[in-house]
Design a protein around this motif. Structure first.
Motif, PDB file in Angstrom:
ATOM      1  N   UNK A   3       0.892  -1.298  -0.121  1.00  0.00           N
ATOM      2  CA  UNK A   3      -0.015   0.062  -0.190  1.00  0.00           C
ATOM      3  C   UNK A   3       0.867   1.177   0.031  1.00  0.00           C
ATOM      4  N   UNK A   4       0.406   2.421  -0.165  1.00  0.00           N
ATOM      5  CA  UNK A   4       1.027   3.566  -0.250  1.00  0.00           C
ATOM      6  C   UNK A   4       0.265   4.674  -0.726  1.00  0.00           C
ATOM      7  N   UNK A   5       1.003   5.775  -1.241  1.00  0.00           N
ATOM      8  CA  UNK A   5       0.414   6.855  -1.887  1.00  0.00           C
ATOM      9  C   UNK A   5       0.439   6.455  -3.419  1.00  0.00           C
ATOM     10  N   UNK A   6      -0.845   6.483  -4.000  1.00  0.00           N
ATOM     11  CA  UNK A   6      -0.912   6.012  -5.236  1.00  0.00           C
ATOM     12  C   UNK A   6      -0.057   7.042  -6.274  1.00  0.00           C
ATOM     13  N   UNK A   7      -0.018   8.293  -5.954  1.00  0.00           N
ATOM     14  CA  UNK A   7       0.780   8.857  -7.044  1.00  0.00           C
ATOM     15  C   UNK A   7       2.477   8.582  -7.013  1.00  0.00           C
ATOM     16  N   UNK A   8       2.546   8.212  -5.868  1.00  0.00           N
ATOM     17  CA  UNK A   8       4.036   7.679  -5.541  1.00  0.00           C
ATOM     18  C   UNK A   8       4.392   6.236  -6.166  1.00  0.00           C
ATOM     19  N   UNK A   9       3.288   5.304  -5.879  1.00  0.00           N
ATOM     20  CA  UNK A   9       3.269   4.110  -6.275  1.00  0.00           C
ATOM     21  C   UNK A   9       3.532   3.911  -7.611  1.00  0.00           C
TER      22      UNK A   9
END
Ligand code: KG4
Ligand code: ZN
Length: 350
Positions: free
Chosen positions: A92-98
């Motif tokens: 999981x994580x920040x979508x824009x970063x992933x």
């Protein structure tokens, strides 16, 4: 996989990519266990804002990633064509970063004709201690404590997990960061409070030990954070004198550490675990490490704490789980996508 990991069998060179939050990291891992290179670029720009700004994080990943990959290959003495696979954090994580890491991994995978495998960031933390400590005795309990997560998990092998508990509100690291902010200190707050706590009195304030009196393995840190705010209310806004800051740091840290240690021990007793594996930035905390070393030493439980670089977000742990999964014949298809939440990430949380 052999035990909880390792044993890829054939000579392989996996490029690991981690861009789930604010750290851009790249690693080259040989045969699932030997780190040929490992780079982590921390995005210090977030310090200016007192927290992570997602748009700035993704932009920085875009700029840093190609250069970090080039450098990691150079340091590993590996040519792109030598790579046998690419492992990338997809959740999981920040979508824009992933998506920055994912797009890069997919493009390189296609260009090099090598498989790409999506790795769950939390699963990678569960096993990160194995990079330095080797295979974990099983069953194990993993305590993952970071700015975004506080998880207690029983680990019976790769993919064999039983979720025991998690925070119901703030993560442990988030509480550190918010209390430091309330004290007028910098970001991230954990290392600062870790440094200050030994200079204060841990009994100066009697902060609550959240959820300790309740059965189970869940945590809650937002009430503790509120207790700090209430204690500081009559003192007005920061700056505060050094002695007060040190006393709050010491008393707050004592409450967090006591809670984390007590719930970890409860989980060890419940599962009969032979090892406790730590992960996440808060695992760098010196008081937590010392208290767990003492508690595990008395119980003949192996305490396995990664060095600070491998506690925090890093690509080595992504490459490791990627290599283990590839060795089992697993691989991701073109549908591999970024997923923000742990709940939707596909890990069994039962
Ligand atoms: O795992 P991490 O690098 O990034 C994610 O949050 O995913 O963890 C960062 C968190 C921050 O909240 C930071 O304040 C905390 O870990 N942290 C610490 C220490 N070092 C980092 N907390 C307590 N003591 C430390 N020494
Ligand atoms: Zn993390």
């Amino acid at each position: 996989m052999s035990g909880a990991g390792g044993g890829a069998g054939v000579s392989d060179l996996v490029l690991g990519i981690e861009t789930s939050c604010d750290d851009t990291s790249v690693a080259v891992l040989e045969n699932g266990r030997t780190l040929r290179s490992h780079l982590i670029a921390a995005q210090d720009v977030h310090r200016l804002y007192g927290g992570i700004v997602p748009e700035l994080a993704s932009r920085a990943h875009l700029e840093l990633l190609p250069r970090l990959v080039a450098r990691a290959l150079e340091e590993a003495d590996v040519r792109p064509a030598d790579l046998t696979a690419i492992a990338v954090t997809h959740a999981p994580g920040l979508v824009g970063s992933l998506v920055v890491g994912l797009a890069f991994a997919k493009a390189w995978g296609a260009a090099l004709h090598v498989p790409v495998i999506g790795v769950n960031h939390i699963e990678a933390h569960l096993h990160s201690a194995s990079l330095e400590h080797g295979e974990s005795p099983l069953p194990a309990v993993a305590l993952i404590v970071s700015g975004g997560h506080t998880e207690l998990v029983e680990v019976k092998g790769l993919g064999l997990y039983r979720w025991l508990g998690a925070t119901l509100d703030d993560a442990a690291g988030e509480a550190y960061d918010k209390v430091a902010k309330r004290l007028g200190l910098g970001f991230p707050g954990g290392p600062i409070l870790d440094r200050l706590a030994p200079t204060g009195r841990a009994d100066a304030f009697s902060f609550p030990r959240p959820m300790l009196d309740r059965p189970g393995f869940d945590f809650s840190f937002s009430g503790l954070k509120t207790a700090v705010t209430v204690a500081l209310k009559e003192k007005g806004p920061p700056p505060y004198d050094d002695a007060l800051v040190a006393d709050v740091a010491a008393s707050f840290q004592a409450a967090v550490v006591e809670t984390l240690v007590a719930k970890s021990l409860r989980a060890i007793e419940h599962t009969g675990a032979r090892a406790l594996n730590l992960g996440g930035g808060v695992a760098c905390n010196r008081a937590l490490r010392a208290a767990l070393a003492d508690a595990c030493g008395r119980r003949d439980v192996a305490l396995r704490i990664p060095s600070p670089r491998l506690c925090a977000d890093n690509a080595a742990m992504i490459a490791q789980v990627g290599a283990w999964r590839l060795a089992r014949g697993e691989c991701s298809g073109p549908e591999l996508d970024a997923v923000a939440s742990l709940e939707a990430s596909g890990l069994p949380l039962g």
